[in-house]
Motif scaffolding. Structure first.
Motif, mmCIF file in Angstrom:
data_model
loop_
_atom_site.group_PDB
_atom_site.id
_atom_site.type_symbol
_atom_site.label_atom_id
_atom_site.label_comp_id
_atom_site.label_asym_id
_atom_site.label_seq_id
_atom_site.Cartn_x
_atom_site.Cartn_y
_atom_site.Cartn_z
ATOM 1 N N GLU A 134 2.535 2.255 -2.466
ATOM 2 C CA GLU A 134 2.604 1.727 -1.101
ATOM 3 C C GLU A 134 2.155 2.726 -0.051
ATOM 4 O OE1 GLU A 134 6.562 0.318 -0.530
ATOM 5 O OE2 GLU A 134 6.365 -1.232 -2.069
ATOM 6 N N VAL A 135 2.587 3.962 -0.159
ATOM 7 C CA VAL A 135 2.268 4.952 0.876
ATOM 8 C C VAL A 135 0.917 5.602 0.618
ATOM 9 C CG1 VAL A 135 3.043 7.094 1.956
ATOM 10 C CG2 VAL A 135 4.715 5.355 1.321
ATOM 11 N N ALA A 136 0.702 6.069 -0.613
ATOM 12 C CA ALA A 136 -0.541 6.775 -0.915
ATOM 13 C C ALA A 136 -1.700 5.821 -1.187
ATOM 14 C CB ALA A 136 -0.343 7.706 -2.108
ATOM 15 N N GLY A 137 -1.418 4.550 -1.432
ATOM 16 C CA GLY A 137 -2.473 3.577 -1.639
ATOM 17 C C GLY A 137 -3.112 3.600 -3.008
ATOM 18 N N LEU A 138 -2.454 4.164 -4.006
ATOM 19 C CA LEU A 138 -2.986 4.186 -5.372
ATOM 20 C C LEU A 138 -2.459 2.970 -6.125
ATOM 21 C CD1 LEU A 138 -2.489 7.946 -6.241
ATOM 22 C CD2 LEU A 138 -4.627 6.788 -5.748
ATOM 23 N N HIS A 139 -3.303 1.973 -6.281
ATOM 24 C CA HIS A 139 -2.882 0.745 -6.955
ATOM 25 C C HIS A 139 -2.583 0.994 -8.432
ATOM 26 C CE1 HIS A 139 -2.510 -3.435 -7.965
ATOM 27 N NE2 HIS A 139 -3.501 -3.327 -8.838
ATOM 28 N N LEU A 140 -3.206 1.999 -9.023
ATOM 29 C CA LEU A 140 -2.982 2.318 -10.431
ATOM 30 C C LEU A 140 -1.523 2.677 -10.713
ATOM 31 C CD1 LEU A 140 -4.230 2.902 -13.246
ATOM 32 C CD2 LEU A 140 -4.566 5.250 -12.470
ATOM 33 N N ALA A 141 -0.851 3.213 -9.721
ATOM 34 C CA ALA A 141 0.541 3.621 -9.928
ATOM 35 C C ALA A 141 1.462 2.442 -10.176
ATOM 36 C CB ALA A 141 1.043 4.405 -8.722
ATOM 37 N N SER A 142 1.105 1.253 -9.703
ATOM 38 C CA SER A 142 1.962 0.094 -9.922
ATOM 39 C C SER A 142 1.700 -0.573 -11.269
ATOM 40 C CB SER A 142 1.778 -0.921 -8.795
ATOM 41 O OG SER A 142 0.457 -1.385 -8.782
ATOM 42 N N LEU A 143 0.705 -0.119 -12.020
ATOM 43 C CA LEU A 143 0.394 -0.667 -13.337
ATOM 44 C C LEU A 143 0.974 0.236 -14.427
ATOM 45 C CD1 LEU A 143 -3.325 -1.571 -12.635
ATOM 46 C CD2 LEU A 143 -1.349 -3.082 -12.545
ATOM 47 N N ALA A 144 0.996 -0.260 -15.653
ATOM 48 C CA ALA A 144 1.572 0.494 -16.770
ATOM 49 C C ALA A 144 0.833 1.822 -17.039
ATOM 50 C CB ALA A 144 1.604 -0.366 -18.023
ATOM 51 N N PRO A 145 -0.502 1.894 -16.978
ATOM 52 C CA PRO A 145 -1.152 3.194 -17.168
ATOM 53 C C PRO A 145 -0.741 4.217 -16.110
ATOM 54 C CG PRO A 145 -2.757 1.461 -17.401
ATOM 55 C CD PRO A 145 -1.495 0.823 -16.909
ATOM 56 N N GLY A 146 -0.502 3.752 -14.899
ATOM 57 C CA GLY A 146 -0.021 4.658 -13.856
ATOM 58 C C GLY A 146 1.353 5.204 -14.178
ATOM 59 N N ALA A 147 2.181 4.384 -14.819
ATOM 60 C CA ALA A 147 3.506 4.853 -15.231
ATOM 61 C C ALA A 147 3.388 5.932 -16.288
ATOM 62 C CB ALA A 147 4.338 3.683 -15.735
ATOM 63 N N LEU A 148 2.452 5.760 -17.221
ATOM 64 C CA LEU A 148 2.248 6.794 -18.249
ATOM 65 C C LEU A 148 1.747 8.098 -17.639
ATOM 66 C CD1 LEU A 148 0.686 4.753 -21.163
ATOM 67 C CD2 LEU A 148 2.834 5.991 -21.197
ATOM 68 N N ILE A 149 0.832 7.981 -16.697
ATOM 69 C CA ILE A 149 0.312 9.177 -16.031
ATOM 70 C C ILE A 149 1.407 9.874 -15.241
ATOM 71 C CG2 ILE A 149 -1.280 9.976 -14.237
ATOM 72 C CD1 ILE A 149 -3.191 7.725 -15.205
ATOM 73 N N LEU A 150 2.192 9.107 -14.500
ATOM 74 C CA LEU A 150 3.283 9.693 -13.721
ATOM 75 C C LEU A 150 4.348 10.309 -14.618
ATOM 76 C CD1 LEU A 150 4.359 10.215 -10.905
ATOM 77 C CD2 LEU A 150 5.491 8.004 -10.997
ATOM 78 N N LEU A 151 4.659 9.667 -15.746
ATOM 79 C CA LEU A 151 5.610 10.247 -16.690
ATOM 80 C C LEU A 151 5.086 11.558 -17.254
ATOM 81 C CD1 LEU A 151 8.301 9.906 -18.216
ATOM 82 C CD2 LEU A 151 6.991 8.768 -20.017
ATOM 83 N N GLY A 152 3.809 11.609 -17.561
ATOM 84 C CA GLY A 152 3.216 12.857 -18.035
ATOM 85 C C GLY A 152 3.280 13.958 -16.989
ATOM 86 N N LEU A 153 3.042 13.619 -15.730
ATOM 87 C CA LEU A 153 3.134 14.605 -14.656
ATOM 88 C C LEU A 153 4.567 15.091 -14.460
ATOM 89 C CD1 LEU A 153 0.696 13.076 -12.023
ATOM 90 C CD2 LEU A 153 0.347 15.122 -13.420
ATOM 91 N N LEU A 154 5.551 14.181 -14.564
ATOM 92 C CA LEU A 154 6.953 14.588 -14.451
ATOM 93 C C LEU A 154 7.372 15.493 -15.608
ATOM 94 C CD1 LEU A 154 8.665 11.295 -13.241
ATOM 95 C CD2 LEU A 154 8.355 13.410 -11.940
ATOM 96 N N LEU A 155 6.899 15.197 -16.813
ATOM 97 C CA LEU A 155 7.205 16.071 -17.963
ATOM 98 C C LEU A 155 6.543 17.436 -17.827
ATOM 99 C CD1 LEU A 155 7.030 13.545 -20.923
ATOM 100 C CD2 LEU A 155 9.051 14.652 -19.981
ATOM 101 N N ALA A 156 5.321 17.456 -17.302
ATOM 102 C CA ALA A 156 4.644 18.732 -17.073
ATOM 103 C C ALA A 156 5.385 19.559 -16.023
ATOM 104 C CB ALA A 156 3.202 18.497 -16.642
ATOM 105 N N LEU A 157 5.857 18.899 -14.959
ATOM 106 C CA LEU A 157 6.633 19.594 -13.945
ATOM 107 C C LEU A 157 7.943 20.135 -14.524
ATOM 108 C CD1 LEU A 157 6.992 20.341 -10.930
ATOM 109 C CD2 LEU A 157 8.127 18.133 -10.649
ATOM 110 N N TYR A 158 8.592 19.332 -15.355
ATOM 111 C CA TYR A 158 9.833 19.777 -16.005
ATOM 112 C C TYR A 158 9.573 20.994 -16.899
ATOM 113 C CZ TYR A 158 13.842 19.847 -19.117
ATOM 114 O OH TYR A 158 14.920 20.250 -19.853
#
Length: 174
Positions: A134-158
């Protein structure tokens, strides 16, 4: 197939049903309720039943819990139940994986830590996907591949924040 493949299957509800913060919080609370009630109700049966009977009792209990959860969501919060779809029923995989992975000693402490981590991951994924969509305007984030990418980024940050000495088997050769 070893039992660690069950963990991959248990990510389906986490990734699919966390498009917004409210959906992530709802699926997280559902996971905590199902996981906690499943382990609580199986505790008296754990040492009394044979392994095949215990597995059958676990599956029957999970089917009953998932049905009650979906009926409760439809009765009290229909718009959220329609938004989540069949993902609350897929929490049964997560409960099965948890049951097989937990050791007999210190079971409740590890279960509490695991369920807290699942709830935190649901909240982080939901908030992150909603903000990115909604804020950044990345439509991919609302789809399942966006969830996988975001989960990977959160694991990398952890992994970056929780640095420690690597196990000797995992250290690379120079």
């Amino acid at each position: 197939m070893n039992r660690f493949h069950l963990l991959g299957a248990s990510l389906v509800p986490l990734l699919g049903a966390s498009r917004t913060l409210s959906e992530g919080a709802t699926i997280g609370v559902c996971a905590v309720l199902m996981g906690g009630l499943h382990q609580l109700m199986l505790t008296p049966l754990r040492h009394r039943l044979a392994s095949w009977a215990f597995t059958l009792a676990s599956l029957l209990l999970l089917a009953a819990l998932a049905s009650c959860l979906q009926l409760a969501l439809r009765a009290w919060w229909l718009p959220m139940a329609l938004a989540l779809g069949h993902y609350p029923a897929l929490l049964c995989l997560q409960c099965l994986a948890t049951d097989h992975m937990l050791p007999n000693h210190g079971r409740w402490r590890l279960l509490a830590r695991y369920l807290a981590a699942v709830l935190g991951a649901c909240l982080l994924l939901g908030a992150g996907r909603q903000w990115l969509g909604e804020v950044a305007g990345l439509h991919l984030a609302s789809l399942a591949p966006g969830a996988l990418i975001l989960l990977g980024l959160l694991l990398a940050l952890y992994n970056r924040l929780c640095t420690g000495p690597a196990h000797p088997r995992r250290q690379g050769t120079p």
